[in-house]
Design a protein around this motif. Structure first.
Motif, short mmCIF file in Angstrom:
data_model
loop_
_atom_site.label_atom_id
_atom_site.label_comp_id
_atom_site.label_asym_id
_atom_site.label_seq_id
_atom_site.Cartn_x
_atom_site.Cartn_y
_atom_site.Cartn_z
N PHE A 85 2.81 18.36 25.89
CA PHE A 85 2.69 19.59 25.11
C PHE A 85 4.08 20.12 24.85
N MET A 86 4.33 20.51 23.61
CA MET A 86 5.59 21.16 23.24
C MET A 86 5.28 22.46 22.52
N ASP A 87 5.89 23.52 23.00
CA ASP A 87 5.60 24.84 22.46
C ASP A 87 6.52 25.18 21.29
N ILE A 88 6.91 24.18 20.53
CA ILE A 88 7.69 24.38 19.31
C ILE A 88 7.13 23.47 18.24
N ARG A 89 7.30 23.87 16.99
CA ARG A 89 6.74 23.08 15.88
C ARG A 89 7.76 22.04 15.45
N LEU A 90 7.37 20.78 15.60
CA LEU A 90 8.26 19.67 15.30
C LEU A 90 7.59 18.69 14.36
N THR A 91 8.41 18.01 13.57
CA THR A 91 7.91 16.85 12.83
C THR A 91 7.95 15.64 13.76
N VAL A 92 7.28 14.59 13.34
CA VAL A 92 7.29 13.35 14.12
C VAL A 92 8.72 12.84 14.27
N GLY A 93 9.48 12.86 13.18
CA GLY A 93 10.86 12.38 13.23
C GLY A 93 11.71 13.18 14.21
N GLU A 94 11.52 14.49 14.23
CA GLU A 94 12.27 15.34 15.15
C GLU A 94 11.90 15.06 16.60
N LEU A 95 10.60 14.84 16.84
CA LEU A 95 10.17 14.53 18.19
C LEU A 95 10.78 13.22 18.66
N VAL A 96 10.72 12.20 17.84
CA VAL A 96 11.25 10.89 18.23
C VAL A 96 12.75 10.98 18.48
N ALA A 97 13.44 11.82 17.72
CA ALA A 97 14.89 11.99 17.92
C ALA A 97 15.22 12.59 19.28
N PHE A 98 14.26 13.31 19.88
CA PHE A 98 14.48 13.84 21.23
C PHE A 98 14.72 12.72 22.24
N GLY A 99 14.18 11.54 21.96
CA GLY A 99 14.40 10.42 22.85
C GLY A 99 15.86 10.02 22.97
N ARG A 100 16.67 10.43 22.02
CA ARG A 100 18.09 10.08 22.03
C ARG A 100 18.95 11.11 22.75
N PHE A 101 18.33 12.17 23.28
CA PHE A 101 19.10 13.27 23.86
C PHE A 101 20.02 12.83 25.01
N PRO A 102 19.60 11.90 25.90
CA PRO A 102 20.53 11.49 26.97
C PRO A 102 21.84 10.92 26.45
N TYR A 103 21.84 10.41 25.24
CA TYR A 103 23.03 9.83 24.65
C TYR A 103 23.76 10.82 23.74
N SER A 104 22.99 11.53 22.92
CA SER A 104 23.58 12.36 21.86
C SER A 104 23.81 13.79 22.28
N GLN A 105 23.08 14.26 23.31
CA GLN A 105 23.10 15.67 23.70
C GLN A 105 22.84 16.58 22.49
N GLY A 106 21.98 16.09 21.59
CA GLY A 106 21.59 16.88 20.43
C GLY A 106 22.43 16.66 19.19
N ARG A 107 23.48 15.85 19.28
CA ARG A 107 24.34 15.58 18.11
C ARG A 107 24.16 14.11 17.73
N LEU A 108 23.18 13.85 16.88
CA LEU A 108 22.82 12.47 16.55
C LEU A 108 23.91 11.79 15.76
N ASN A 109 24.22 10.55 16.13
CA ASN A 109 25.16 9.74 15.36
C ASN A 109 24.40 8.61 14.67
#
Length: 252
Positions: A85-109
């Motif tokens: 459950f996520m209490d924010i409105r996300l698109t599928v693409g945005e959700l999948v991008a969360f998987g990259r957080f350990p590497y990007s810390q939110g700044r996708l390359n």
């Protein structure tokens, strides 16, 4: 390698896991099976450090799981809980991008973007990448969360009932995806799953639990037998060989 040594877990004085010891093989699909309350999800949560154990130790690649730096562990091990459950409105693409957080810390390359696209393609959900999660069916949301885990690109992938909300066609697709992750990308997949026929057809290693205790661990020839399954589920299960697979008949 994931090593589980004498793991125990209690809640309020009630033991839910007792002295579980086993080694989960690398580059294989390992499936935890057992009735409700057997301790499958609890064990998976302890392995992934979502729950503390009451006793014993889990080691990830030789290091106690509690000694891992959180960010480094997130690059080594990805986990998807049974309920998401996520209490924010996300698109599928945005959700999948969360998987990259350990590497990007939110700044996708560029590499992060490539991994997101690969995960969407792997699950065949590129066509819904711009749709919001609250607009999707339960099955589509489940596929999106699995894609997020795949985008994390870890050695170990832990999934608690990944077939939840999936129809038969998408369940087969999901198991084929997990098989490809192991065979083509060298991942180690560990999952909690109730459908023993999917386990029989796709898993390399099976861990059988009953009432918090380890009943057995091994290949399908060791676990998918009438004696072992009766011990786990309390049912007389007929097993038939179909195209080299052991199919369990238990509906009648």
């Amino acid at each position: 390698m994931i090593e589980i040594r004498n793991i125990a877990k209690s809640y309020g004085g009630k033991e839910v896991l007792r002295n579980i010891s086993l080694t989960l093989p690398e580059n294989r699909i390992s499936a935890f099976i057992g009735s409700n309350g057997a301790g499958k999800s609890t064990l998976l949560s302890i392995i992934s450090r979502l729950l503390p154990q009451s006793g014993g130790e889990v080691r990830i690649d030789g290091k106690p799981v509690g000694d891992w730096d959180s960010r480094e562990l997130a690059k080594r091990l990805a986990v998807l809980r049974q309920s998401n459950f996520m209490d924010i409105r996300l698109t599928v693409g945005e959700l999948v991008a969360f998987g990259r957080f350990p590497y990007s810390q939110g700044r996708l390359n560029e590499e992060d973007g490539r991994m997101v696209e690969k995960a969407l393609s792997y699950l065949d959900i590129t066509d819904i990448r711009d749709r919001f999660l609250d607009e999707l069916s339960g099955g589509q949301r489940q596929m999106a969360f699995i894609a997020m885990v795949i985008a994390q690109d870890t050695r170990y992938v832990l999934l608690d009932e990944p077939l939840n909300n999936l129809d038969i066609r998408h369940s087969v697709h999901m198991m084929k995806v997990l098989r490809k992750l192991v065979d083509e990308m060298g991942k180690t997949v560990i999952l909690v799953i109730h459908d023993i026929n999917f386990v029989s057809c796709y898993a390399d290693h099976i861990v059988a639990l009953r009432d918090g205790e380890l009943v057995g661990a091994g290949g399908r020839g060791d676990i998918i037998t009438p004696r072992v399954l009766e011990n786990i589920y309390g049912l007389d299960i007929d097993i038939r060989e179909i195209d080299g697979n052991r199919i369990c008949v238990y509906y009648a």
